[in-house]
Design a protein around this motif. Structure first.
Motif, short mmCIF file in Angstrom:
data_model
loop_
_atom_site.label_atom_id
_atom_site.label_comp_id
_atom_site.label_asym_id
_atom_site.label_seq_id
_atom_site.Cartn_x
_atom_site.Cartn_y
_atom_site.Cartn_z
N ALA A 30 -62.59 -26.30 -85.08
CA ALA A 30 -63.32 -27.54 -83.92
C ALA A 30 -62.59 -28.88 -84.23
CB ALA A 30 -64.79 -27.20 -84.22
N ASN A 31 -62.61 -29.07 -85.57
CA ASN A 31 -61.90 -30.25 -85.76
C ASN A 31 -60.26 -30.45 -85.24
OD1 ASN A 31 -62.13 -32.50 -88.36
ND2 ASN A 31 -60.15 -32.07 -87.86
N GLN A 32 -59.71 -29.12 -85.33
CA GLN A 32 -58.27 -29.24 -84.73
C GLN A 32 -58.21 -29.25 -83.44
OE1 GLN A 32 -57.00 -25.58 -86.68
NE2 GLN A 32 -56.65 -26.57 -88.71
N HIS A 33 -59.38 -28.89 -82.81
CA HIS A 33 -59.45 -29.12 -81.09
C HIS A 33 -60.16 -30.56 -80.99
CE1 HIS A 33 -58.78 -24.70 -81.64
NE2 HIS A 33 -58.39 -24.52 -80.23
N HIS A 34 -60.22 -31.09 -81.78
CA HIS A 34 -60.74 -32.61 -81.26
C HIS A 34 -62.13 -32.57 -81.01
CE1 HIS A 34 -56.83 -33.92 -82.39
NE2 HIS A 34 -56.39 -33.38 -81.36
N LEU A 35 -63.02 -31.52 -81.23
CA LEU A 35 -64.56 -31.64 -80.74
C LEU A 35 -65.23 -32.34 -81.44
CD1 LEU A 35 -64.43 -27.76 -79.70
CD2 LEU A 35 -65.06 -29.68 -78.18
N LEU A 36 -64.98 -32.56 -82.89
CA LEU A 36 -65.73 -33.06 -83.82
C LEU A 36 -64.69 -33.64 -85.02
CD1 LEU A 36 -65.91 -30.82 -86.04
CD2 LEU A 36 -67.51 -29.87 -84.78
N THR A 37 -65.16 -34.21 -86.02
CA THR A 37 -64.55 -34.66 -87.32
C THR A 37 -65.46 -34.02 -88.43
OG1 THR A 37 -63.65 -36.68 -86.28
CG2 THR A 37 -63.45 -36.34 -88.52
#
Length: 268
Positions: free
Chosen positions: A231-238
């Protein structure tokens, strides 16, 4: 010296599942027809008097709306988020996963059945979930005093049947008659949204990753962490972690705001 804090008492198990199972299609109908300019009572009245549910009887409509209230109307922010996901044409797998999560969180029998029956069998490598096993488990909960009152054999059987059908509709189980556990496809976007909801409720990053509620999706903490990295890689969260220190940050302050983030990322 302070005494040890007492463990929270287990939630009382109800038989509400008999009157309404997954209700996925009906819930989406309600969400797509909900007028955010009106209050809850006005919307409920409109849903009762309109013909949105076809030829369903008035008592059936009242049952559906009662369950809808129980599962999704506890928070106006959640309601706005679900409407955003519905009207924003979120992928069915995303919306269905979120509806399943809130169904389990607001129906103690559904949650307990997954955590105490389905998950242990899955961990031990079993795939079948026999009706007889669920009936036996419910009977044990009745004897243990976990239910609202003493349930009859008929109530136990009907609850067991509806539990299995509900979990099939939410795609945790498969099978028309005999039910088996299937590896559930839970989208990265759904995991991110649920992680946001947990964080929004006050949990730390570590508490989110280790939360037993992920077992509802047959997920171990290691898989949760792996999915959050995606999800981090998809810029949904950090999502950052170093040793035992973990940190989760989200581009949104409310469930509604984050629902739009998730939809926007999905539709790129």
């Amino acid at each position: 010296m302070k005494g040890k804090s007492k463990a929270a008492a287990p939630e009382v198990l109800t038989s509400k599942i008999i009157k309404a199972g997954a209700l996925i299609a009906d819930t989406k109908t309600m969400l797509s027809n909900w007028d955010t300019n009106l209050g809850v009572s006005e919307n409920i009245n409109h849903l009762q008097t309109s013909n949105l549910f076809g030829k369903a009887s008035r008592s059936r409509i009242e049952d559906i709306l009662a369950v809808f209230r129980q599962r999704y109307l506890g928070s106006s922010d959640l309601m706005k988020a679900l409407i955003a996901l519905t009207n924003g044409l979120a992928a069915p797998e995303l919306l269905d996963s979120v509806l399943y999560y809130y169904t389990a969180m607001n129906d103690s029998l559904v949650k307990a059945c997954v955590l105490e029956v389905v998950w242990p069998r899955y961990e031990r490598g079993f795939r079948e979930v026999p009706l007889a096993l669920v009936k036996q488990w419910i009977g044990e909960q009745v004897l243990a005093g976990r239910t609202t009152n003493v349930w009859s054999a008929k109530t136990i059987e009907r609850c067991a049947q509806e539990l299995l059908c509900t979990l099939r509709d939410f795609r945790l189980l498969d099978g028309a008659v005999a039910k088996s556990i299937i590896p559930r496809f839970t989208p990265i976007s759904a995991v991110a949204f649920i992680a946001f909801a947990m964080t929004h409720a006050g949990l730390s990053a570590r508490q989110v990753v280790d939360n037993e509620d992920w077992r509802l999706f047959l997920m171990q903490p290691s898989l949760v962490s792996e999915t959050l990295l995606e999800a981090n890689q998809h810029h949904l969260l950090t999502y950052n972690f170093a040793g035992s220190v973990q940190r989760l940050d989200f581009p949104g302050k409310t469930l509604e705001e984050y629902a739009h983030v998730v939809i926007g990322t999905e539709n790129r």
